[in-house]
Write a protein that holds these residues in place. Structure first.
Motif, PDB file in Angstrom:
ATOM      1  N   MET A 172      23.395  64.807  35.731  1.00  0.00           N
ATOM      2  CA  MET A 172      23.314  63.345  35.801  1.00  0.00           C
ATOM      3  C   MET A 172      24.456  62.770  36.625  1.00  0.00           C
ATOM      4  O   MET A 172      24.250  61.887  37.478  1.00  0.00           O
ATOM      5  CB  MET A 172      23.320  62.755  34.387  1.00  0.00           C
ATOM      6  CG  MET A 172      22.026  62.959  33.625  1.00  0.00           C
ATOM      7  SD  MET A 172      22.125  62.383  31.904  1.00  0.00           S
ATOM      8  CE  MET A 172      22.449  60.632  32.117  1.00  0.00           C
ATOM      9  N   GLU A 173      25.664  63.268  36.402  1.00  0.00           N
ATOM     10  CA  GLU A 173      26.824  62.762  37.146  1.00  0.00           C
ATOM     11  C   GLU A 173      26.698  63.086  38.631  1.00  0.00           C
ATOM     12  O   GLU A 173      27.036  62.261  39.491  1.00  0.00           O
ATOM     13  CB  GLU A 173      28.111  63.364  36.574  1.00  0.00           C
ATOM     14  CG  GLU A 173      28.461  62.841  35.202  1.00  0.00           C
ATOM     15  CD  GLU A 173      29.700  63.499  34.618  1.00  0.00           C
ATOM     16  OE1 GLU A 173      30.228  64.453  35.258  1.00  0.00           O
ATOM     17  OE2 GLU A 173      30.151  63.079  33.541  1.00  0.00           O
ATOM     18  N   SER A 174      26.210  64.272  38.940  1.00  0.00           N
ATOM     19  CA  SER A 174      26.021  64.668  40.333  1.00  0.00           C
ATOM     20  C   SER A 174      24.983  63.789  41.020  1.00  0.00           C
ATOM     21  O   SER A 174      25.168  63.361  42.166  1.00  0.00           O
ATOM     22  CB  SER A 174      25.604  66.137  40.404  1.00  0.00           C
ATOM     23  OG  SER A 174      25.345  66.523  41.739  1.00  0.00           O
ATOM     24  N   GLN A 175      23.895  63.489  40.319  1.00  0.00           N
ATOM     25  CA  GLN A 175      22.857  62.632  40.888  1.00  0.00           C
ATOM     26  C   GLN A 175      23.380  61.215  41.118  1.00  0.00           C
ATOM     27  O   GLN A 175      23.073  60.583  42.141  1.00  0.00           O
ATOM     28  CB  GLN A 175      21.652  62.600  39.966  1.00  0.00           C
ATOM     29  CG  GLN A 175      20.859  63.895  39.922  1.00  0.00           C
ATOM     30  CD  GLN A 175      19.719  63.854  38.916  1.00  0.00           C
ATOM     31  OE1 GLN A 175      19.138  62.810  38.661  1.00  0.00           O
ATOM     32  NE2 GLN A 175      19.400  64.998  38.331  1.00  0.00           N
ATOM     33  N   GLN A 176      24.176  60.722  40.177  1.00  0.00           N
ATOM     34  CA  GLN A 176      24.729  59.380  40.328  1.00  0.00           C
ATOM     35  C   GLN A 176      25.654  59.295  41.542  1.00  0.00           C
ATOM     36  O   GLN A 176      25.574  58.352  42.336  1.00  0.00           O
ATOM     37  CB  GLN A 176      25.467  58.984  39.055  1.00  0.00           C
ATOM     38  CG  GLN A 176      24.550  58.739  37.866  1.00  0.00           C
ATOM     39  CD  GLN A 176      25.283  58.724  36.541  1.00  0.00           C
ATOM     40  OE1 GLN A 176      26.499  58.928  36.483  1.00  0.00           O
ATOM     41  NE2 GLN A 176      24.569  58.488  35.458  1.00  0.00           N
ATOM     42  N   LYS A 177      26.533  60.283  41.689  1.00  0.00           N
ATOM     43  CA  LYS A 177      27.446  60.304  42.836  1.00  0.00           C
ATOM     44  C   LYS A 177      26.679  60.414  44.153  1.00  0.00           C
ATOM     45  O   LYS A 177      27.001  59.744  45.137  1.00  0.00           O
ATOM     46  CB  LYS A 177      28.427  61.469  42.706  1.00  0.00           C
ATOM     47  CG  LYS A 177      29.452  61.292  41.596  1.00  0.00           C
ATOM     48  CD  LYS A 177      30.363  62.507  41.487  1.00  0.00           C
ATOM     49  CE  LYS A 177      31.369  62.357  40.361  1.00  0.00           C
ATOM     50  NZ  LYS A 177      32.241  63.562  40.217  1.00  0.00           N
ATOM     51  N   ARG A 178      25.666  61.262  44.157  1.00  0.00           N
ATOM     52  CA  ARG A 178      24.888  61.448  45.378  1.00  0.00           C
ATOM     53  C   ARG A 178      24.153  60.163  45.757  1.00  0.00           C
ATOM     54  O   ARG A 178      24.075  59.796  46.933  1.00  0.00           O
ATOM     55  CB  ARG A 178      23.891  62.590  45.191  1.00  0.00           C
ATOM     56  CG  ARG A 178      23.095  62.896  46.444  1.00  0.00           C
ATOM     57  CD  ARG A 178      22.348  64.198  46.344  1.00  0.00           C
ATOM     58  NE  ARG A 178      21.738  64.528  47.621  1.00  0.00           N
ATOM     59  CZ  ARG A 178      21.671  65.742  48.119  1.00  0.00           C
ATOM     60  NH1 ARG A 178      22.197  66.758  47.460  1.00  0.00           N
ATOM     61  NH2 ARG A 178      21.081  65.965  49.278  1.00  0.00           N
ATOM     62  N   SER A 179      23.610  59.464  44.750  1.00  0.00           N
ATOM     63  CA  SER A 179      22.904  58.210  45.012  1.00  0.00           C
ATOM     64  C   SER A 179      23.840  57.178  45.628  1.00  0.00           C
ATOM     65  O   SER A 179      23.485  56.493  46.602  1.00  0.00           O
ATOM     66  CB  SER A 179      22.306  57.655  43.711  1.00  0.00           C
ATOM     67  OG  SER A 179      21.317  58.508  43.204  1.00  0.00           O
ATOM     68  N   VAL A 180      25.038  57.055  45.064  1.00  0.00           N
ATOM     69  CA  VAL A 180      26.015  56.091  45.593  1.00  0.00           C
ATOM     70  C   VAL A 180      26.377  56.434  47.027  1.00  0.00           C
ATOM     71  O   VAL A 180      26.439  55.540  47.896  1.00  0.00           O
ATOM     72  CB  VAL A 180      27.277  56.063  44.700  1.00  0.00           C
ATOM     73  CG1 VAL A 180      28.381  55.253  45.363  1.00  0.00           C
ATOM     74  CG2 VAL A 180      26.946  55.484  43.333  1.00  0.00           C
ATOM     75  N   GLU A 181      26.608  57.712  47.321  1.00  0.00           N
ATOM     76  CA  GLU A 181      26.971  58.124  48.678  1.00  0.00           C
ATOM     77  C   GLU A 181      25.830  57.870  49.655  1.00  0.00           C
ATOM     78  O   GLU A 181      26.059  57.451  50.796  1.00  0.00           O
ATOM     79  CB  GLU A 181      27.359  59.603  48.691  1.00  0.00           C
ATOM     80  CG  GLU A 181      28.682  59.903  47.999  1.00  0.00           C
ATOM     81  CD  GLU A 181      29.827  59.100  48.598  1.00  0.00           C
ATOM     82  OE1 GLU A 181      29.944  59.068  49.849  1.00  0.00           O
ATOM     83  OE2 GLU A 181      30.592  58.502  47.817  1.00  0.00           O
ATOM     84  N   GLU A 182      24.595  58.107  49.238  1.00  0.00           N
ATOM     85  CA  GLU A 182      23.449  57.877  50.122  1.00  0.00           C
ATOM     86  C   GLU A 182      23.287  56.388  50.417  1.00  0.00           C
ATOM     87  O   GLU A 182      22.972  56.007  51.552  1.00  0.00           O
ATOM     88  CB  GLU A 182      22.176  58.442  49.498  1.00  0.00           C
ATOM     89  CG  GLU A 182      22.112  59.965  49.503  1.00  0.00           C
ATOM     90  CD  GLU A 182      20.785  60.501  48.985  1.00  0.00           C
ATOM     91  OE1 GLU A 182      19.847  59.687  48.807  1.00  0.00           O
ATOM     92  OE2 GLU A 182      20.676  61.721  48.769  1.00  0.00           O
ATOM     93  N   VAL A 183      23.508  55.558  49.408  1.00  0.00           N
ATOM     94  CA  VAL A 183      23.399  54.108  49.604  1.00  0.00           C
ATOM     95  C   VAL A 183      24.491  53.619  50.555  1.00  0.00           C
ATOM     96  O   VAL A 183      24.245  52.747  51.402  1.00  0.00           O
ATOM     97  CB  VAL A 183      23.472  53.377  48.250  1.00  0.00           C
ATOM     98  CG1 VAL A 183      23.664  51.870  48.467  1.00  0.00           C
ATOM     99  CG2 VAL A 183      22.213  53.631  47.441  1.00  0.00           C
ATOM    100  N   LYS A 184      25.687  54.165  50.449  1.00  0.00           N
ATOM    101  CA  LYS A 184      26.779  53.776  51.346  1.00  0.00           C
ATOM    102  C   LYS A 184      26.417  54.019  52.805  1.00  0.00           C
ATOM    103  O   LYS A 184      26.820  53.260  53.699  1.00  0.00           O
ATOM    104  CB  LYS A 184      28.045  54.567  51.004  1.00  0.00           C
ATOM    105  CG  LYS A 184      28.766  54.124  49.751  1.00  0.00           C
ATOM    106  CD  LYS A 184      30.006  54.982  49.531  1.00  0.00           C
ATOM    107  CE  LYS A 184      30.760  54.590  48.277  1.00  0.00           C
ATOM    108  NZ  LYS A 184      31.952  55.456  48.056  1.00  0.00           N
ATOM    109  N   LYS A 185      25.669  55.084  53.066  1.00  0.00           N
ATOM    110  CA  LYS A 185      25.340  55.479  54.441  1.00  0.00           C
ATOM    111  C   LYS A 185      24.000  54.927  54.920  1.00  0.00           C
ATOM    112  O   LYS A 185      23.647  55.096  56.086  1.00  0.00           O
ATOM    113  CB  LYS A 185      25.317  57.004  54.540  1.00  0.00           C
ATOM    114  CG  LYS A 185      26.641  57.664  54.217  1.00  0.00           C
ATOM    115  CD  LYS A 185      26.510  59.173  54.206  1.00  0.00           C
ATOM    116  CE  LYS A 185      27.815  59.849  53.814  1.00  0.00           C
ATOM    117  NZ  LYS A 185      27.689  61.331  53.745  1.00  0.00           N
ATOM    118  N   MET A 186      23.261  54.270  54.026  1.00  0.00           N
ATOM    119  CA  MET A 186      21.926  53.788  54.385  1.00  0.00           C
ATOM    120  C   MET A 186      22.023  52.611  55.367  1.00  0.00           C
ATOM    121  O   MET A 186      22.713  51.631  55.099  1.00  0.00           O
ATOM    122  CB  MET A 186      21.162  53.372  53.135  1.00  0.00           C
ATOM    123  CG  MET A 186      19.696  53.040  53.378  1.00  0.00           C
ATOM    124  SD  MET A 186      18.817  52.682  51.833  1.00  0.00           S
ATOM    125  CE  MET A 186      18.843  54.302  51.057  1.00  0.00           C
TER     126      MET A 186
END
Length: 344
Positions: A172-186
């Motif tokens: 869950m923590e890994s998915q949350q971090k990945r989502s935030v990073e993907e949104v930053k680069k979107m």
């Protein structure tokens, strides 16, 4: 051919668990080996679908169909069932049965499924394999633990698809971090809009609010979030967060093991399927084989192009129409041949 069967749950209630047992018609043996499928998290039915979420992959169906087409002298039965509160595994008047179900309840149901197979006249109880996908892979050591405690023969082998070595909290923590990073680069307007709602601080706050409710003094079985619109299985989350996957793997995995997590699986960590790491995690296993196919996703399908959590729903719609990954099935077939039939 698939036949509907049922077995009683282990907690002394009137609940029966329903599923499909696929027995190959071409078998030449009186007693054949069997694979028990333990599906991933969520309201998953015997077919590997989540009807309430309108997601249809038919993963279990397709796996059973593949196994039924093996050569007559290497036939394997496949058994998969509806989770508690899903499909026909329900109790009248209890709409929250799925959300009240904890990790240990799921483990108990899996043990009773093994008991059903072990007592079936067409199944060789010495050649039962458990195949866990996602959460099913995560809780596999506990299933093996309780099989031994129950006095049943331990499984001859275990297959981990997309979840070996991981645990719910880290995933869950890994998915949350990945989502935030993907949104930053979107890029573009959509990226700008999502950044208004998705940030590291906001994600952490949402997680803290949820965990506060889950760990309330009255230890609720389930909770409601977002003004009652979303239910969360509180007991299930508490039990998962207290579960030490690493210790359980080291202590309880003594059979032959196959672990496969794809390089394009964005929902769990594939590092645990590095061959050296996998063997380190299972020092008492009879054998350990692990793979990280380049294009394999958590849906056990191939994905061309980059994998992304923010595009996962769109990708899943496409992948739900695809067959199971050929490399995954080929690895599994060859491993089953060695574990189940080499002595014959």
């Amino acid at each position: 051919m698939a036949t509907e069967v049922s077995f009683p749950s282990a907690d002394n209630t009137s609940l029966n668990i329903y599923g499909n047992l696929t027995l190959p018609s071409r078998s030449t043996d009186d007693a054949i080996p069997a694979i028990l499928i333990i599906n991933g998290s969520g309201p998953i039915d015997r077919d590997g679908n989540a009807p309430s979420l309108r997601m249809s992959f038919n993963t279990s169906n397709r796996f059973a169909e593949h196994m039924s087409q093996r050569a007559a002298d290497k036939s394997i039965a496949v058994f998969c069932y509806d989770k508690r509160g899903v499909g026909k595994s329900i109790m009248k008047g209890d709409k929250n049965l799925f959300y009240r179900t904890g990790l240990e309840d799921l483990v108990s149901d899996a043990v009773e499924a093994v008991r059903y197979l072990a007592n079936h006249p067409r199944i060789d109880k010495k050649r039962i394999i458990i195949c866990g996908h996602s959460e099913g892979a995560i809780i596999m050591p506990l299933i093996c633990r309780d099989i031994v405690k129950s006095g049943l023969d331990p499984p001859v082998g275990c297959i981990f698809y997309g979840g070996f070595g991981d645990n719910l909290k880290d995933a869950m923590e890994s998915q949350q971090k990945r989502s935030v990073e993907e949104v930053k680069k979107m890029p573009g307007f959509m990226g700008w809009l999502l950044r208004k709602f998705v940030s590291e601080d906001k994600v952490k706050k949402q997680q803290m609010d949820m965990m506060k409710k889950i760990n309330a003094d009255d230890k609720p079985d389930c909770i409601s979030m977002q003004m009652g619109l979303v239910k969360q299985p509180a007991k299930w989350i508490r039990e998962h967060f207290a579960y030490d996957t690493t210790s359980a793997l080291r202590e309880h995995m003594t059979c032959h093991c196959l672990a496969i997590t794809g390089m394009k699986d964005v929902q769990v960590n594939n590092i645990y399927c590095d061959p050296d790491k996998a063997k380190e995690l299972t020092p008492n296993a009879a054998s350990m084989e692990s793979h990280r196919p380049d294009n394999l996703t958590h849906a056990l399908r191939t994905l061309e192009g980059p994998a992304s959590l923010m595009n996962i729903k769109k990708d899943y719609v496409v992948m739900s129409k695809l067959p199971l990954d050929e490399e995954l099935l080929d690895i599994t077939d060859k491993w089953c041949d060695r574990v189940l039939f080499v002595a014959n």
